[in-house]
Design an enzyme around this catalytic site. Sequence first.
Site, PDB file in Angstrom:
ATOM      1  N   SER A  44       0.761  -1.152   0.017  1.00 27.38           N
ATOM      2  CA  SER A  44       0.028  -0.132   0.002  1.00 27.38           C
ATOM      3  C   SER A  44       0.819   1.210   0.143  1.00 27.38           C
ATOM      4  O   SER A  44       1.697   1.494  -0.658  1.00 27.38           O
ATOM      5  CB  SER A  44      -1.094  -0.028   1.146  1.00 27.38           C
ATOM      6  N   ASP A  47      -8.764  -3.967  -6.314  1.00 26.76           N
ATOM      7  CA  ASP A  47      -8.426  -3.513  -5.303  1.00 26.76           C
ATOM      8  C   ASP A  47      -9.149  -1.861  -4.812  1.00 26.76           C
ATOM      9  O   ASP A  47      -9.136  -1.104  -5.761  1.00 26.76           O
ATOM     10  CB  ASP A  47      -7.048  -3.025  -5.234  1.00 26.76           C
ATOM     11  N   HIS A  78      -7.538  -5.385  -0.879  1.00 26.77           N
ATOM     12  CA  HIS A  78      -6.447  -4.406  -0.862  1.00 26.77           C
ATOM     13  C   HIS A  78      -5.237  -5.552  -0.996  1.00 26.77           C
ATOM     14  O   HIS A  78      -4.857  -5.892   0.290  1.00 26.77           O
ATOM     15  CB  HIS A  78      -6.672  -3.343   0.096  1.00 26.77           C
TER      16      HIS A  78
END
Length: 514
Positions: free
Chosen positions: A227, A453, A483
């Site tokens: 991320s 995502d 995610h």
Amino acid sequence: MPIPPRPRAAALAAIAVLVTSALAACGSESKDVDLTSQSLSWKDCPAPSESEGGGAAPSPLPGGATWQCATMKAPLDWAKPKGDTIDLALVRAKTSGPADRRIGSLVFNFGGPGGSGVTTLPAFGSEYAKLRTRYDLVSFDPRGVGRSDGVKCENDEQLDHYFQQDSTPDDSAETKKLVDNVTRFNNACEKNSGKTLPHVATTDAARDMDLMRQVLGDDKLYYFGISYGTELGGVYAHLFPKNVGRAVFDGVVDPTQNSEESALGQTKGFQLALDNYAKDCTSKVTECPVGATPGEVKAKIAKLLKSLETKPIPGSFPRKLTQTAATNGIAQSLYSKDFWEYLTEGLAQAYQGDGKILMLLSDSMNGRNDDGTYSNIQAANVAVNCADDKARYTVANVQAKLPQFRAASPVFGDYMAWGMLSCTHWAVPGAANHPVVSAAGSAPIVVVGNTGDPATPYGGAKRMVDALGKGVGVEVTYRGQGHGAYDSGNKCVQGVVDTYLLNGTVPKAGTVCK
């Protein structure tokens, strides 16, 4: 206001528990020493601090290996490397394999910005058991996070009110109240952490990682960024391309976007995830309890959120579930397909007037602990984003963009658009419109994008590959939900990543995992 998060890892283990049931100071002395020569004193990890989320000390890994913690000193201001220092909290699990097979330390950043690596790595450590056969697993609280001089803004009672407020104003009075609340929060950050705020940019954290690499004794940085950790990794590769060893980016931030473009991209991403959730729920053999068709599911959610604006329902006593908290909780549940069942249960309860599950999901997003205390994840999130992002948006800016955000998502559009006010009246100017990640001369970096995502939409992976430069980024696609990709458990993704990190075998560009 609740801050619509910039991309962060789906470190959501606490949600399952919730649903089914001292800060280090900046040094004040001038340090005329070589910080690369410092020796780390590793000891068994204590229980996480309140700013890291609290809870018990990390349990041993399978086989009995214990998690060890240490503190590393870094310059508070990298422009003054021999000035005041800051203490950075580190965690590690030593390699399980033979010494002659050890590659080095594999450093993780799980995202946020604002997530504590010292608590997240132990929570997920068993999932990286194969990587531990050749690496020490290492993570850290980046500066401004957790025990690394964590940014402090408002107190717990103030945060309860802040995260309950109306973050989607409908008239001038509500808008003024929102702006006043944001300003009050940001002023509290300056009052309580003014010395730290100018020094929490991603470039600062990247320089910390290169110091960490040297202190850990590695010639190259071996890195796993998830991320926001992909943005941090990209910035590191730009600053230190020759020092990159084997690196993986998973759940990839689009480095070409400014903060407005990123917010709009996330709005579309969360709407896509909600669409996919609605299709999944209504496609099962058993009846979907929150709607008979995907359209009905989304219409009922929109109706619920509209009603909560004026008539909140009981949540976690004595707090009520507001429109803002419900939106936040829905977004949190979309970070992982594993938590879609909690969204279903939470919505079904909310339709009956019980908002507890959606509020618990919202609390998890905001870093609220069982005892009513808060970690500093949201304070750190704002601090890093505002240090990085040059743009400062006004009410007029947001109002002009509302139609575009609403078109992207009738559920999340207003919420994400008004979130652009987060840096209003922030004490420190932002650094740039977007991160710079060009990394000519770097070793290959495996870049994994997930087509479903919500927080880091799939297109960002290709743009990260292009921005890294020719011969650096190697794109891998996972056709999945949630995610990130590696922690989904997909064997193909894990095989590609493990083979590269353990053996140095670069995957074929364009590899697709399903």
